[in-house]
Write a protein that holds these residues in place. Sequence first.
Motif, PDB file in Angstrom:
ATOM      1  N   CYS A 290      13.087   6.759  16.006  1.00  0.00           N
ATOM      2  CA  CYS A 290      12.363   7.336  14.872  1.00  0.00           C
ATOM      3  C   CYS A 290      13.341   8.062  13.965  1.00  0.00           C
ATOM      4  O   CYS A 290      14.237   8.776  14.437  1.00  0.00           O
ATOM      5  CB  CYS A 290      11.278   8.287  15.363  1.00  0.00           C
ATOM      6  N   VAL A 291      13.156   7.868  12.657  1.00  0.00           N
ATOM      7  CA  VAL A 291      13.990   8.554  11.678  1.00  0.00           C
ATOM      8  C   VAL A 291      13.805  10.064  11.787  1.00  0.00           C
ATOM      9  O   VAL A 291      14.741  10.841  11.572  1.00  0.00           O
ATOM     10  CB  VAL A 291      13.646   8.051  10.259  1.00  0.00           C
ATOM     11  N   SER A 292      12.609  10.492  12.156  1.00  0.00           N
ATOM     12  CA  SER A 292      12.334  11.928  12.274  1.00  0.00           C
ATOM     13  C   SER A 292      13.218  12.590  13.328  1.00  0.00           C
ATOM     14  O   SER A 292      13.507  13.778  13.257  1.00  0.00           O
ATOM     15  CB  SER A 292      10.858  12.159  12.627  1.00  0.00           C
TER      16      SER A 292
ATOM     17  N   GLN B  22       0.812  -1.209   0.000  1.00  0.00           N
ATOM     18  CA  GLN B  22       0.000   0.000   0.000  1.00  0.00           C
ATOM     19  C   GLN B  22       0.855   1.273   0.000  1.00  0.00           C
ATOM     20  O   GLN B  22       0.328   2.387   0.021  1.00  0.00           O
ATOM     21  CB  GLN B  22      -0.919   0.015   1.229  1.00  0.00           C
ATOM     22  N   GLY B  23       2.188   1.088  -0.068  1.00  0.00           N
ATOM     23  CA  GLY B  23       3.087   2.239  -0.110  1.00  0.00           C
ATOM     24  C   GLY B  23       3.246   2.942   1.221  1.00  0.00           C
ATOM     25  O   GLY B  23       3.634   4.118   1.270  1.00  0.00           O
ATOM     26  N   LEU B  24       2.975   2.213   2.315  1.00  0.00           N
ATOM     27  CA  LEU B  24       3.064   2.822   3.635  1.00  0.00           C
ATOM     28  C   LEU B  24       4.444   2.660   4.260  1.00  0.00           C
ATOM     29  O   LEU B  24       4.715   3.240   5.321  1.00  0.00           O
ATOM     30  CB  LEU B  24       2.011   2.206   4.566  1.00  0.00           C
TER      31      LEU B  24
ATOM     32  N   ASP C  14       5.262   8.315  13.841  1.00  0.00           N
ATOM     33  CA  ASP C  14       4.591   7.218  13.116  1.00  0.00           C
ATOM     34  C   ASP C  14       3.430   6.662  13.934  1.00  0.00           C
ATOM     35  O   ASP C  14       3.446   5.517  14.413  1.00  0.00           O
ATOM     36  CB  ASP C  14       5.604   6.118  12.791  1.00  0.00           C
ATOM     37  N   HIS C  15       2.387   7.439  14.101  1.00  0.00           N
ATOM     38  CA  HIS C  15       1.247   7.024  14.922  1.00  0.00           C
ATOM     39  C   HIS C  15       0.357   6.011  14.180  1.00  0.00           C
ATOM     40  O   HIS C  15      -0.189   5.098  14.798  1.00  0.00           O
ATOM     41  CB  HIS C  15       0.437   8.261  15.327  1.00  0.00           C
ATOM     42  N   PHE C  16       0.208   6.177  12.872  1.00  0.00           N
ATOM     43  CA  PHE C  16      -0.574   5.210  12.076  1.00  0.00           C
ATOM     44  C   PHE C  16       0.063   3.831  12.172  1.00  0.00           C
ATOM     45  O   PHE C  16      -0.627   2.814  12.362  1.00  0.00           O
ATOM     46  CB  PHE C  16      -0.639   5.678  10.616  1.00  0.00           C
ATOM     47  N   THR C  17       1.391   3.789  12.050  1.00  0.00           N
ATOM     48  CA  THR C  17       2.103   2.513  12.121  1.00  0.00           C
ATOM     49  C   THR C  17       1.949   1.890  13.499  1.00  0.00           C
ATOM     50  O   THR C  17       1.810   0.662  13.632  1.00  0.00           O
ATOM     51  CB  THR C  17       3.590   2.735  11.804  1.00  0.00           C
ATOM     52  N   ARG C  18       1.973   2.700  14.554  1.00  0.00           N
ATOM     53  CA  ARG C  18       1.784   2.182  15.907  1.00  0.00           C
ATOM     54  C   ARG C  18       0.428   1.493  16.036  1.00  0.00           C
ATOM     55  O   ARG C  18       0.316   0.388  16.589  1.00  0.00           O
ATOM     56  CB  ARG C  18       1.883   3.327  16.910  1.00  0.00           C
ATOM     57  N   GLY C  19      -0.602   2.166  15.531  1.00  0.00           N
ATOM     58  CA  GLY C  19      -1.935   1.556  15.607  1.00  0.00           C
ATOM     59  C   GLY C  19      -2.025   0.271  14.786  1.00  0.00           C
ATOM     60  O   GLY C  19      -2.645  -0.716  15.218  1.00  0.00           O
ATOM     61  N   PHE C  20      -1.386   0.287  13.618  1.00  0.00           N
ATOM     62  CA  PHE C  20      -1.398  -0.896  12.749  1.00  0.00           C
ATOM     63  C   PHE C  20      -0.739  -2.084  13.439  1.00  0.00           C
ATOM     64  O   PHE C  20      -1.305  -3.185  13.500  1.00  0.00           O
ATOM     65  CB  PHE C  20      -0.692  -0.557  11.435  1.00  0.00           C
TER      66      PHE C  20
ATOM     67  N   LEU D 275       8.786   4.897   6.141  1.00  0.00           N
ATOM     68  CA  LEU D 275       7.402   5.064   6.558  1.00  0.00           C
ATOM     69  C   LEU D 275       6.882   6.427   6.102  1.00  0.00           C
ATOM     70  O   LEU D 275       7.591   7.431   6.141  1.00  0.00           O
ATOM     71  CB  LEU D 275       7.285   4.934   8.077  1.00  0.00           C
ATOM     72  N   VAL D 276       5.636   6.442   5.676  1.00  0.00           N
ATOM     73  CA  VAL D 276       5.091   7.658   5.064  1.00  0.00           C
ATOM     74  C   VAL D 276       4.938   8.797   6.084  1.00  0.00           C
ATOM     75  O   VAL D 276       4.876   9.968   5.710  1.00  0.00           O
ATOM     76  CB  VAL D 276       3.725   7.366   4.416  1.00  0.00           C
ATOM     77  N   GLU D 277       4.869   8.469   7.352  1.00  0.00           N
ATOM     78  CA  GLU D 277       4.661   9.512   8.358  1.00  0.00           C
ATOM     79  C   GLU D 277       5.958  10.197   8.785  1.00  0.00           C
ATOM     80  O   GLU D 277       5.921  11.175   9.530  1.00  0.00           O
ATOM     81  CB  GLU D 277       4.000   8.921   9.606  1.00  0.00           C
ATOM     82  N   ASN D 278       7.092   9.677   8.326  1.00  0.00           N
ATOM     83  CA  ASN D 278       8.368  10.252   8.751  1.00  0.00           C
ATOM     84  C   ASN D 278       8.535  11.683   8.240  1.00  0.00           C
ATOM     85  O   ASN D 278       8.306  11.968   7.063  1.00  0.00           O
ATOM     86  CB  ASN D 278       9.536   9.399   8.259  1.00  0.00           C
ATOM     87  N   THR D 279       8.923  12.576   9.151  1.00  0.00           N
ATOM     88  CA  THR D 279       9.305  13.947   8.799  1.00  0.00           C
ATOM     89  C   THR D 279      10.706  14.205   9.344  1.00  0.00           C
ATOM     90  O   THR D 279      11.299  13.345   9.987  1.00  0.00           O
ATOM     91  CB  THR D 279       8.319  14.959   9.405  1.00  0.00           C
ATOM     92  N   ARG D 280      11.222  15.357   9.072  1.00  0.00           N
ATOM     93  CA  ARG D 280      12.569  15.690   9.533  1.00  0.00           C
ATOM     94  C   ARG D 280      12.511  16.704  10.689  1.00  0.00           C
ATOM     95  O   ARG D 280      11.588  17.503  10.782  1.00  0.00           O
ATOM     96  CB  ARG D 280      13.395  16.275   8.383  1.00  0.00           C
TER      97      ARG D 280
END
Length: 398
Positions: free
Chosen positions: A357-359, A295-297, A331-337, A319-324
Amino acid sequence: MKRLSIGTKITLTVVGTSLIFALLVGTTTFVHLSRVSQAVQLAEEAARAAQVALRLTSAEKDYVASPSASLRERILQEAEKMDRALTLLRHHPFPGEASSQLLRLAQLRQRHRQAQEQLFQAPTRAQRLKAQEALEVLENQIQGTATFLAEEARKGVAGTANTARGVILLALLTTLLIGTLLALRVAVSISEPLLQLAQMANRIAQGDLRSSIEVRTEDEVGMLSATFNRMVAQLREADERLRESTVSKQMLSDLLRDLSQQISASELLMIETGRQFARRLSGTLAQHLDTFAEQGLGHLRLEGVDSQRSEILFVGEGLVENTRNSRYPTDHFTRGFLAEVVAKLAGAAANCEEIACVSRGDPFCRFVVYPAEGTTFPHLNALVLEATRWRPLEEAKT
């Protein structure tokens, strides 16, 4: 006086009191010394008149026995001395009875002068003897009166001395009174502002910063009062700034709290979205993670299982939620998943935390999944078995 220093005020008070005392004592001493000097002179002149009377009596007796020009000249000289003494006495009036005695002395001298003329003009010894007897009586009276006046003059000396002592004592008391009043005035000018300073300090200690002290002088106390007023003004300004800062901090705190609540709500929403996504999937753990990647997540892999602590570790990348440059995991979506996937496969409710976290600058995102409070994972062994045959993350990417 307002611009004088405290030391100058005290010095002026002491010097002024000393000058007043010196002036009073000096004036009193001068006046009474003059009176004493006059009284002493009167006593001396009166005594001199009495002595002259004695010498005249002796000279006149000699003249009766053997009249001569030299004796006559001697008698006239002594009489002249008596006249000078009596003249000086008449120029300084005596009080009371002494005044009448002085008048009597002048009358006696007038009669004495007439008797002397009779003595000098008497042709016979008998007439000279009669004139000499009259002169002797007058001279005894003159001597007695002069002696009385001398005693009165000496009494005047003693009285003047007593008066001088009384006046000096009065001057001392007056000076002490004036000095005390001046000292009290200086003390009040010093103590009153200091008392105001103490009262103001108490008010400041109680939180009253609106008070101020009236600066009445320019001495050290006045300078201290002015400095105290400036200090209170600075404290008042600092208090106002602190109040403004407190209000600003309170506003900022409220804003941050609201923002935190909004962020927390957003995090919970993302976690719940991840859980719902996992609920729609089925299959093994590997199938869930493959679907996540498809799914490209991002890519996830099972890193390990800690059976004793009932913790399951995952590693994620891309992960798509990563920012700098974030201070917190994102990565809250990933945590829930992951929490929902483990809950389905391990058979109990689970929670997930992002521990790297990469962020935040970490090389990978790492997650730990653990059972909810008061529960355990009944099917944890199945996950352990799957972890032993798990494909590396690099293979999962390909």
